[in-house]
Design a protein around this motif. Structure first.
Motif, PDB file in Angstrom:
ATOM      1  N   THR A   1       0.834  -1.200   0.000  1.00 27.75           N
ATOM      2  CA  THR A   1       0.000   0.000   0.000  1.00 27.75           C
ATOM      3  C   THR A   1       0.872   1.254   0.000  1.00 27.75           C
ATOM      4  O   THR A   1       0.608   2.215  -0.726  1.00 27.75           O
ATOM      5  CB  THR A   1      -0.935  -0.001   1.224  1.00 27.75           C
ATOM      6  N   PHE A   2       1.924   1.224   0.790  1.00 30.57           N
ATOM      7  CA  PHE A   2       2.870   2.346   0.835  1.00 30.57           C
ATOM      8  C   PHE A   2       3.443   2.619  -0.552  1.00 30.57           C
ATOM      9  O   PHE A   2       3.428   3.751  -1.046  1.00 30.57           O
ATOM     10  CB  PHE A   2       3.989   2.035   1.834  1.00 30.57           C
ATOM     11  N   LEU A   3       3.946   1.565  -1.201  1.00 29.20           N
ATOM     12  CA  LEU A   3       4.577   1.740  -2.510  1.00 29.20           C
ATOM     13  C   LEU A   3       3.566   2.233  -3.549  1.00 29.20           C
ATOM     14  O   LEU A   3       3.856   3.124  -4.344  1.00 29.20           O
ATOM     15  CB  LEU A   3       5.220   0.425  -2.963  1.00 29.20           C
ATOM     16  N   GLN A   4       2.372   1.626  -3.529  1.00 28.15           N
ATOM     17  CA  GLN A   4       1.323   2.022  -4.481  1.00 28.15           C
ATOM     18  C   GLN A   4       0.936   3.493  -4.304  1.00 28.15           C
ATOM     19  O   GLN A   4       0.759   4.204  -5.291  1.00 28.15           O
ATOM     20  CB  GLN A   4       0.074   1.156  -4.259  1.00 28.15           C
ATOM     21  N   CYS A   5       0.809   3.921  -3.068  1.00 26.79           N
ATOM     22  CA  CYS A   5       0.438   5.319  -2.818  1.00 26.79           C
ATOM     23  C   CYS A   5       1.590   6.254  -3.179  1.00 26.79           C
ATOM     24  O   CYS A   5       1.394   7.261  -3.870  1.00 26.79           O
ATOM     25  CB  CYS A   5       0.036   5.527  -1.351  1.00 26.79           C
ATOM     26  N   ALA A   6       2.797   5.906  -2.733  1.00 24.64           N
ATOM     27  CA  ALA A   6       3.954   6.782  -2.977  1.00 24.64           C
ATOM     28  C   ALA A   6       4.214   6.938  -4.466  1.00 24.64           C
ATOM     29  O   ALA A   6       4.676   7.987  -4.908  1.00 24.64           O
ATOM     30  CB  ALA A   6       5.187   6.225  -2.270  1.00 24.64           C
ATOM     31  N   ALA A   7       3.892   5.885  -5.260  1.00 21.80           N
ATOM     32  CA  ALA A   7       4.162   5.917  -6.691  1.00 21.80           C
ATOM     33  C   ALA A   7       2.962   6.413  -7.502  1.00 21.80           C
ATOM     34  O   ALA A   7       2.974   6.355  -8.724  1.00 21.80           O
ATOM     35  CB  ALA A   7       4.564   4.520  -7.165  1.00 21.80           C
ATOM     36  N   GLY A   8       1.925   6.860  -6.829  1.00 20.86           N
ATOM     37  CA  GLY A   8       0.773   7.399  -7.543  1.00 20.86           C
ATOM     38  C   GLY A   8      -0.056   6.352  -8.258  1.00 20.86           C
ATOM     39  O   GLY A   8      -0.800   6.660  -9.188  1.00 20.86           O
ATOM     40  N   LEU A   9       0.059   5.093  -7.842  1.00 24.40           N
ATOM     41  CA  LEU A   9      -0.756   4.025  -8.427  1.00 24.40           C
ATOM     42  C   LEU A   9      -2.047   3.834  -7.642  1.00 24.40           C
ATOM     43  O   LEU A   9      -2.983   3.197  -8.105  1.00 24.40           O
ATOM     44  CB  LEU A   9       0.028   2.712  -8.453  1.00 24.40           C
ATOM     45  N   ASP A  10      -2.065   4.350  -6.428  1.00 24.12           N
ATOM     46  CA  ASP A  10      -3.245   4.277  -5.563  1.00 24.12           C
ATOM     47  C   ASP A  10      -3.335   5.636  -4.859  1.00 24.12           C
ATOM     48  O   ASP A  10      -2.322   6.322  -4.725  1.00 24.12           O
ATOM     49  CB  ASP A  10      -3.047   3.141  -4.535  1.00 24.12           C
ATOM     50  N   ARG A  11      -4.543   6.022  -4.477  1.00 25.08           N
ATOM     51  CA  ARG A  11      -4.688   7.329  -3.840  1.00 25.08           C
ATOM     52  C   ARG A  11      -4.890   7.174  -2.338  1.00 25.08           C
ATOM     53  O   ARG A  11      -5.696   6.342  -1.900  1.00 25.08           O
ATOM     54  CB  ARG A  11      -5.878   8.086  -4.436  1.00 25.08           C
ATOM     55  N   PRO A  12      -4.176   7.970  -1.546  1.00 27.42           N
ATOM     56  CA  PRO A  12      -4.387   7.898  -0.099  1.00 27.42           C
ATOM     57  C   PRO A  12      -5.772   8.396   0.290  1.00 27.42           C
ATOM     58  O   PRO A  12      -6.396   9.166  -0.449  1.00 27.42           O
ATOM     59  CB  PRO A  12      -3.304   8.812   0.474  1.00 27.42           C
TER      60      PRO A  12
ATOM     61  N   HIS B   1      15.592   9.286 -16.904  1.00 27.41           N
ATOM     62  CA  HIS B   1      16.172  10.020 -15.764  1.00 27.41           C
ATOM     63  C   HIS B   1      15.078  10.374 -14.749  1.00 27.41           C
ATOM     64  O   HIS B   1      14.848  11.543 -14.448  1.00 27.41           O
ATOM     65  CB  HIS B   1      16.844  11.331 -16.212  1.00 27.41           C
ATOM     66  N   PRO B   2      14.376   9.362 -14.230  1.00 25.26           N
ATOM     67  CA  PRO B   2      13.213   9.666 -13.387  1.00 25.26           C
ATOM     68  C   PRO B   2      13.601  10.306 -12.052  1.00 25.26           C
ATOM     69  O   PRO B   2      14.741  10.166 -11.606  1.00 25.26           O
ATOM     70  CB  PRO B   2      12.603   8.283 -13.138  1.00 25.26           C
ATOM     71  N   ASP B   3      12.632  10.986 -11.455  1.00 30.08           N
ATOM     72  CA  ASP B   3      12.843  11.545 -10.107  1.00 30.08           C
ATOM     73  C   ASP B   3      12.996  10.429  -9.081  1.00 30.08           C
ATOM     74  O   ASP B   3      13.743  10.566  -8.119  1.00 30.08           O
ATOM     75  CB  ASP B   3      11.657  12.427  -9.708  1.00 30.08           C
ATOM     76  N   VAL B   4      12.236   9.350  -9.258  1.00 24.47           N
ATOM     77  CA  VAL B   4      12.266   8.235  -8.315  1.00 24.47           C
ATOM     78  C   VAL B   4      12.074   6.916  -9.071  1.00 24.47           C
ATOM     79  O   VAL B   4      11.277   6.845  -9.998  1.00 24.47           O
ATOM     80  CB  VAL B   4      11.113   8.315  -7.277  1.00 24.47           C
ATOM     81  N   VAL B   5      12.819   5.889  -8.653  1.00 24.13           N
ATOM     82  CA  VAL B   5      12.589   4.526  -9.132  1.00 24.13           C
ATOM     83  C   VAL B   5      11.958   3.739  -7.986  1.00 24.13           C
ATOM     84  O   VAL B   5      12.526   3.666  -6.892  1.00 24.13           O
ATOM     85  CB  VAL B   5      13.901   3.849  -9.562  1.00 24.13           C
ATOM     86  N   PHE B   6      10.785   3.173  -8.229  1.00 19.92           N
ATOM     87  CA  PHE B   6      10.110   2.341  -7.237  1.00 19.92           C
ATOM     88  C   PHE B   6      10.315   0.876  -7.609  1.00 19.92           C
ATOM     89  O   PHE B   6      10.032   0.475  -8.750  1.00 19.92           O
ATOM     90  CB  PHE B   6       8.615   2.658  -7.181  1.00 19.92           C
ATOM     91  N   ALA B   7      10.805   0.099  -6.652  1.00 19.66           N
ATOM     92  CA  ALA B   7      11.095  -1.310  -6.912  1.00 19.66           C
ATOM     93  C   ALA B   7      10.345  -2.168  -5.898  1.00 19.66           C
ATOM     94  O   ALA B   7      10.449  -1.941  -4.689  1.00 19.66           O
ATOM     95  CB  ALA B   7      12.596  -1.563  -6.812  1.00 19.66           C
ATOM     96  N   ASP B   8       9.568  -3.123  -6.414  1.00 14.28           N
ATOM     97  CA  ASP B   8       8.770  -3.992  -5.547  1.00 14.28           C
ATOM     98  C   ASP B   8       9.351  -5.403  -5.593  1.00 14.28           C
ATOM     99  O   ASP B   8       9.187  -6.096  -6.595  1.00 14.28           O
ATOM    100  CB  ASP B   8       7.318  -3.980  -6.027  1.00 14.28           C
TER     101      ASP B   8
ATOM    102  N   GLN C   1      24.593   7.974 -10.826  1.00 17.88           N
ATOM    103  CA  GLN C   1      23.642   8.771 -11.621  1.00 17.88           C
ATOM    104  C   GLN C   1      22.772   9.655 -10.735  1.00 17.88           C
ATOM    105  O   GLN C   1      21.842  10.300 -11.221  1.00 17.88           O
ATOM    106  CB  GLN C   1      22.694   7.867 -12.428  1.00 17.88           C
ATOM    107  N   HIS C   2      22.967   9.567  -9.426  1.00 15.72           N
ATOM    108  CA  HIS C   2      22.165  10.342  -8.483  1.00 15.72           C
ATOM    109  C   HIS C   2      20.689   9.944  -8.554  1.00 15.72           C
ATOM    110  O   HIS C   2      19.786  10.750  -8.315  1.00 15.72           O
ATOM    111  CB  HIS C   2      22.319  11.847  -8.753  1.00 15.72           C
ATOM    112  N   ALA C   3      20.434   8.673  -8.934  1.00 17.76           N
ATOM    113  CA  ALA C   3      19.052   8.176  -8.937  1.00 17.76           C
ATOM    114  C   ALA C   3      18.551   8.056  -7.498  1.00 17.76           C
ATOM    115  O   ALA C   3      19.343   7.956  -6.558  1.00 17.76           O
ATOM    116  CB  ALA C   3      18.990   6.814  -9.623  1.00 17.76           C
ATOM    117  N   THR C   4      17.236   8.074  -7.347  1.00 14.06           N
ATOM    118  CA  THR C   4      16.603   7.860  -6.048  1.00 14.06           C
ATOM    119  C   THR C   4      15.808   6.573  -6.147  1.00 14.06           C
ATOM    120  O   THR C   4      14.977   6.433  -7.050  1.00 14.06           O
ATOM    121  CB  THR C   4      15.657   9.031  -5.712  1.00 14.06           C
ATOM    122  N   VAL C   5      16.095   5.625  -5.260  1.00 18.11           N
ATOM    123  CA  VAL C   5      15.440   4.318  -5.326  1.00 18.11           C
ATOM    124  C   VAL C   5      14.697   4.041  -4.022  1.00 18.11           C
ATOM    125  O   VAL C   5      15.241   4.238  -2.935  1.00 18.11           O
ATOM    126  CB  VAL C   5      16.469   3.186  -5.595  1.00 18.11           C
ATOM    127  N   VAL C   6      13.447   3.609  -4.163  1.00 16.07           N
ATOM    128  CA  VAL C   6      12.646   3.144  -3.021  1.00 16.07           C
ATOM    129  C   VAL C   6      12.257   1.703  -3.317  1.00 16.07           C
ATOM    130  O   VAL C   6      11.596   1.435  -4.323  1.00 16.07           O
ATOM    131  CB  VAL C   6      11.375   3.996  -2.820  1.00 16.07           C
TER     132      VAL C   6
END
Ligand SMILES: Nc1ncnc2c1ncn2[C@@H]1O[C@H](COP(=O)(O)OP(=O)(O)O)[C@@H](O)[C@H]1O
Ligand SMILES: [Mg+2]
Length: 252
Positions: free
Chosen positions: A51-62, A162-169, A194-199
């Motif tokens: 749920t955290f990942l889905q919400c943080a990545a804009g796939l689900d709405r809080p 060059h995304p702002d964030v990479v979400f990995a499940d 590359q200064h990527a941001t990974v969650v």
């Protein structure tokens, strides 16, 4: 003013259902992640990781709260704007690779550009394929590659814009230990060079040990974190968490 944070969650709550049978999957998450960092999210089953990942990545709405990605508040965005933002400014890596089997490796990598209505940038595709060690595999189909190679393609695809964030499940959930370490080293390298941001959500302490910070979720709350911790310390913390009595919800 541009935000200093790659990811911001402010009081993020996600409730499924209503009344006495409501499930509080996230109970007010406050979190800021600086760009160029690697964050792992761990927690017992049902603690709210997905749920955290889905919400943080804009796939689900809080249900309540605000999410800001790369300085853009996504909370009130329309479905179309959110989709466009996901395609251009976020990257995704899943356990099951999620490549399109009928496309070549190169076509898979440039897919986020095509979906966003941009010209596929083949030079950029070659660059990221080189970065993940697949410079010579652009014309192959995913089915001709090993699992580890397919996940490398998915990482190249996640990084191509060059995304702002990479979400990995659970990106290493389907891989053997050696191949998993290679994939994690690639994500680590994207952050460091590359200064990527990974969650990354994971249940594996040795995967989480590659992160700068491990967040521990329990009952929809971040209850602890460890910085630059080795796998055995992370595993010990997880054992404490799993042994901890959970609050049962009382029926209304
Ligand atoms: N679509 C849904 N409808 C109702 N409850 C859900 C739904 N998705 C998740 N939940 C509940 O929310 C809580 C958190 O789930 P989840 O985020 O999947 O946890 P995790 O990924 O850590 O296992 C759990 O109690 C789960 O049963
Ligand atoms: Mg889950």
């Amino acid at each position: 003013m541009p935000s200093d944070w790659a990811v911001e969650l402010h009081g993020v709550t996600r409730r499924y259902g209503r009344g006495g049978s409501a499930v509080h999957a996230l109970r007010g998450i406050d979190l800021t992640l600086p760009p160029g960092t690697f964050t792992a999210v761990m927690g017992p089953s049902g603690s709210g990781k997905s749920t955290f990942l889905q919400c943080a990545a804009g796939l689900d709405r809080p249900t309540a709260g605000r999410i800001v990605l790369g300085g853009t508040d996504i909370t009130g965005l329309s479905e179309n704007k959110l989709t466009a933002l996901r395609r251009t400014r976020l990257g995704f890596v899943f356990q099951a690779f999620n490549l399109l089997p009928s496309l070549t490796v190169e076509q898979n990598v440039v897919l986020p550009m095509r979906l966003a209505g941009h010209r596929p940038d083949r030079r950029r595709a070659a660059e990221v394929l080189g970065q993940v060690g697949l410079a010579d595999k652009g014309r192959r189909r995913p089915g001709q590659l090993s699992g580890g190679q397919q996940q490398r393609v998915a990482i190249a695809r996640a990084l191509v814009t060059h995304p702002d964030v990479v979400f990995a499940d659970e990106p290493t959930g389907a891989l053997d230990t050696t191949t998993a370490a290679e994939i994690l080293a690639l994500l680590r390298g994207a952050v460091d060079t590359q200064h990527a941001t990974v969650v990354m959500v994971t249940h594996d302490p040795s995967a989480a040990a590659w992160a700068d910070r491990v967040l521990f979720l329990a009952d929809g709350t971040i209850i602890d974190h460890l910085d630059r911790a080795p796998a055995d310390r992370i595993a010990a913390r997880m054992r404490d968490l799993t042994a901890r009595p959970t609050y049962t919800q009382t029926a209304a």
